[in-house]
Write a protein that holds these residues in place. Sequence first.
Motif, PDB file in Angstrom:
ATOM      1  N   VAL A 379     -27.430 -20.297  40.077  1.00 57.10           N
ATOM      2  CA  VAL A 379     -27.804 -18.943  40.014  1.00 57.10           C
ATOM      3  C   VAL A 379     -27.142 -18.144  39.006  1.00 57.10           C
ATOM      4  CG1 VAL A 379     -27.383 -16.772  41.402  1.00 57.10           C
ATOM      5  CG2 VAL A 379     -27.767 -19.107  42.566  1.00 57.10           C
ATOM      6  N   ASP A 380     -27.936 -17.365  38.447  1.00 53.76           N
ATOM      7  CA  ASP A 380     -27.631 -16.756  37.177  1.00 53.76           C
ATOM      8  C   ASP A 380     -27.642 -15.037  37.458  1.00 53.76           C
ATOM      9  OD1 ASP A 380     -26.917 -16.466  34.518  1.00 53.76           O
ATOM     10  OD2 ASP A 380     -29.133 -16.286  33.834  1.00 53.76           O
ATOM     11  N   ASP A 381     -27.128 -14.615  38.504  1.00 49.89           N
ATOM     12  CA  ASP A 381     -26.888 -13.280  38.845  1.00 49.89           C
ATOM     13  C   ASP A 381     -26.011 -12.562  37.929  1.00 49.89           C
ATOM     14  OD1 ASP A 381     -29.192 -13.553  40.687  1.00 49.89           O
ATOM     15  OD2 ASP A 381     -27.638 -13.715  42.477  1.00 49.89           O
ATOM     16  N   GLU A 382     -25.999 -11.509  37.454  1.00 45.56           N
ATOM     17  CA  GLU A 382     -25.209 -10.636  36.873  1.00 45.56           C
ATOM     18  C   GLU A 382     -24.342 -10.039  37.938  1.00 45.56           C
ATOM     19  OE1 GLU A 382     -24.537  -6.917  33.762  1.00 45.56           O
ATOM     20  OE2 GLU A 382     -26.511  -7.669  34.436  1.00 45.56           O
ATOM     21  N   THR A 383     -22.910 -10.299  37.783  1.00 50.01           N
ATOM     22  CA  THR A 383     -21.839  -9.869  38.607  1.00 50.01           C
ATOM     23  C   THR A 383     -20.607  -9.062  37.822  1.00 50.01           C
ATOM     24  OG1 THR A 383     -20.403 -11.617  38.369  1.00 50.01           O
ATOM     25  CG2 THR A 383     -22.330 -11.661  40.185  1.00 50.01           C
ATOM     26  N   HIS A 384     -20.008  -8.224  38.689  1.00 48.36           N
ATOM     27  CA  HIS A 384     -18.886  -7.736  37.866  1.00 48.36           C
ATOM     28  C   HIS A 384     -17.670  -7.657  38.926  1.00 48.36           C
ATOM     29  CE1 HIS A 384     -20.795  -4.364  40.695  1.00 48.36           C
ATOM     30  NE2 HIS A 384     -19.357  -3.750  40.695  1.00 48.36           N
ATOM     31  N   VAL A 385     -16.760  -7.457  38.357  1.00 51.57           N
ATOM     32  CA  VAL A 385     -15.110  -7.320  39.225  1.00 51.57           C
ATOM     33  C   VAL A 385     -14.867  -5.775  39.372  1.00 51.57           C
ATOM     34  CG1 VAL A 385     -12.896  -8.489  39.407  1.00 51.57           C
ATOM     35  CG2 VAL A 385     -14.850  -9.731  38.531  1.00 51.57           C
ATOM     36  N   VAL A 386     -14.463  -5.755  40.655  1.00 45.22           N
ATOM     37  CA  VAL A 386     -13.761  -4.298  40.961  1.00 45.22           C
ATOM     38  C   VAL A 386     -12.479  -4.722  41.621  1.00 45.22           C
ATOM     39  CG1 VAL A 386     -14.909  -4.140  43.215  1.00 45.22           C
ATOM     40  CG2 VAL A 386     -13.860  -2.215  42.127  1.00 45.22           C
ATOM     41  N   ALA A 387     -11.283  -4.141  40.942  1.00 43.72           N
ATOM     42  CA  ALA A 387     -10.154  -4.728  41.350  1.00 43.72           C
ATOM     43  C   ALA A 387      -9.061  -3.396  41.859  1.00 43.72           C
ATOM     44  CB  ALA A 387      -9.308  -5.364  40.382  1.00 43.72           C
ATOM     45  N   GLU A 388      -8.543  -3.497  42.770  1.00 41.12           N
ATOM     46  CA  GLU A 388      -7.338  -2.408  43.189  1.00 41.12           C
ATOM     47  C   GLU A 388      -6.117  -2.666  42.186  1.00 41.12           C
ATOM     48  OE1 GLU A 388      -5.203   0.541  45.441  1.00 41.12           O
ATOM     49  OE2 GLU A 388      -4.453  -1.512  45.031  1.00 41.12           O
ATOM     50  N   GLU A 389      -5.550  -1.476  42.170  1.00 42.89           N
ATOM     51  CA  GLU A 389      -4.353  -1.504  40.978  1.00 42.89           C
ATOM     52  C   GLU A 389      -3.420  -2.526  41.525  1.00 42.89           C
ATOM     53  OE1 GLU A 389      -2.166   2.059  40.687  1.00 42.89           O
ATOM     54  OE2 GLU A 389      -1.851   2.246  42.893  1.00 42.89           O
ATOM     55  N   SER A 390      -3.162  -2.768  42.737  1.00 43.35           N
ATOM     56  CA  SER A 390      -2.300  -3.632  43.297  1.00 43.35           C
ATOM     57  C   SER A 390      -2.363  -5.398  43.042  1.00 43.35           C
ATOM     58  CB  SER A 390      -1.627  -3.352  44.760  1.00 43.35           C
ATOM     59  OG  SER A 390      -2.859  -3.590  45.557  1.00 43.35           O
ATOM     60  N   GLU A 391      -3.512  -5.546  42.650  1.00 41.45           N
ATOM     61  CA  GLU A 391      -4.171  -7.030  42.732  1.00 41.45           C
ATOM     62  C   GLU A 391      -3.012  -7.645  41.854  1.00 41.45           C
ATOM     63  OE1 GLU A 391      -5.466 -10.485  42.613  1.00 41.45           O
ATOM     64  OE2 GLU A 391      -6.722  -8.875  43.700  1.00 41.45           O
ATOM     65  N   ALA A 392      -2.592  -8.712  42.465  1.00 40.03           N
ATOM     66  CA  ALA A 392      -1.279  -9.461  42.084  1.00 40.03           C
ATOM     67  C   ALA A 392      -1.898 -10.675  40.771  1.00 40.03           C
ATOM     68  CB  ALA A 392      -0.577 -10.434  43.136  1.00 40.03           C
ATOM     69  N   ASP A 393      -3.106 -10.905  40.847  1.00 39.03           N
ATOM     70  CA  ASP A 393      -3.472 -12.012  39.937  1.00 39.03           C
ATOM     71  C   ASP A 393      -3.991 -11.327  38.463  1.00 39.03           C
ATOM     72  OD1 ASP A 393      -5.043 -14.000  38.340  1.00 39.03           O
ATOM     73  OD2 ASP A 393      -5.865 -14.953  40.079  1.00 39.03           O
ATOM     74  N   LEU A 394      -3.149 -11.394  37.457  1.00 41.21           N
ATOM     75  CA  LEU A 394      -3.342 -10.769  36.286  1.00 41.21           C
ATOM     76  C   LEU A 394      -4.716 -10.967  35.745  1.00 41.21           C
ATOM     77  CD1 LEU A 394      -2.200  -8.861  34.145  1.00 41.21           C
ATOM     78  CD2 LEU A 394      -1.322 -10.886  33.014  1.00 41.21           C
ATOM     79  N   LYS A 395      -5.087 -12.233  35.913  1.00 38.11           N
ATOM     80  CA  LYS A 395      -6.523 -12.718  35.146  1.00 38.11           C
ATOM     81  C   LYS A 395      -7.588 -11.830  35.924  1.00 38.11           C
ATOM     82  CE  LYS A 395      -5.403 -17.391  33.674  1.00 38.11           C
ATOM     83  NZ  LYS A 395      -5.701 -18.712  33.858  1.00 38.11           N
TER      84      LYS A 395
END
Length: 499
Positions: A379-395
């Motif tokens: 699958v070659d769908d385009e995606t994006h990431v939305v993150a809450e400021e408290s997200e623990a995973d720095l990556k």
Amino acid sequence: MFTVDETSVFSTGVKELLRAARVRLVEWEQVRERAFRYDLVLAASENIDFDAIDAHTVLLPHGLGFNKLLPNGVGPDLRVAGLPPQHALRAGKVTVTLSHPEQRDQLFAVSPAIAGRTETVGDPTFDRLRASRGLRARYREAFGTGDRTLVAIASTWGRQSVIGRWQTLPAQLLGVLETDLYQLVAVLHPNVWAYYGEFQIKLWLSSALDAGLILMPPDSGWHAALIAADQVITDHGSLGLFAAALDQPLLMTGRAAETVPGTPTDELARCVPTLHPGGELRSQLDAARRLHVAGRYTHITDRVFTHSGSAAHNVQALIYRELALSPLPDPSPLTRIPIPECHTRAVTSYVVHTTTVATDASVTLVRFPAAVWRPADDVDDETHVVAEESEADLKIIERAAALTREIVLDTVPARQWACSALNDYPGARLAVAATTTGCLAVIRDGTVIRAVAEPADPVHTQLIASAIYCCLIDRSLPDRPLTIRAGTTTIDVTFTPDR
């Protein structure tokens, strides 16, 4: 009085559970030393030292029937789990309670010494499950399920269990089931908790827990999970039979060699579809629900349960008879399963399929928890990431296209936070903070957008952030109303530039 034989590797935590219940707890050594007098013993396991006991023992149901073969501790021979030792049966020291008369015939074929040592009482737990089905909506409310499809994983213990065969299954499912359409709850046998401990289990399941998995504690809640579920993934443990009796669509992770041939558990494993690791998981789950026919397992569960609705009364009558006392005139009431308390981790980031705005001024979002999402090879769908400021995973937060803050702020501090977030994370395209009327978004080019939402709920901040991002990519950020759809959720939002 209660006592615990702590020689079992699965006895961890039992004393603590009993102390929390504020019962009178005595040491097992006091029983061995004949330190006090008692008139009857109730046991939940056949693995006790009957020679140390001075009174008759009533062996209460431990699971459903006698379906599992276990090592007998001497040589390569196996024994049927739940069957007391021969010397205790021949001495008349024990009465084994059964949920169905078929179990008496099964045990007699293995051990003729069982003759006259059984009592068919039914199953009190199943009676409570049946009596609690009217609370299904309340259980789902406690889980926060809403209109989503609730998938339950019910695992026994050992290498042939769901969790023994497929430890990554919860994370894999959460990575392919849309967050806004599905919810996942897991129930692990208490032996798993006792042997490995809470820390190890939560370490193994950490990514799934970060992705929204509800993990029921070992001492409560599994009944509500089975009733609330829309389908159950299970194995050769008793919960599979309970789920079948509740007429749930089932999937199994494979048959188990330790299952006693010819038992209801064995027959159930032959009838239930298998969940294949190599197949597309979501399509297998959806097909199991679609193809399920009401009553398809009745011919199996009819071999497990009898005396429906009166099991607790039958057990009570047995106890009074063994004590040579007159039974109470009014039997104990049949109580329903309490509403569970759920403690779950908030999902703080999502991978969202980037889409275009439809001609009807709507955008449909498909989201998966970033903690478990993996791109599909085909699958070659385009995606994006939305993150809450408290997200623990720095990556995760460093690759987020949109940053959010769900704590409600007034307009000025919301703008200040958004500008600061964009400064801290140069990879982000926008930052969105919750406000009393919806959200305030700051785009990296300095554009400020007010989003007035109906309903206005801080939980929807990440949905609004993803919608704005899709509009930016689509070059269609409107100064007009937009409808956001995500699974069973619909939000009407009006975007207005803040000049």
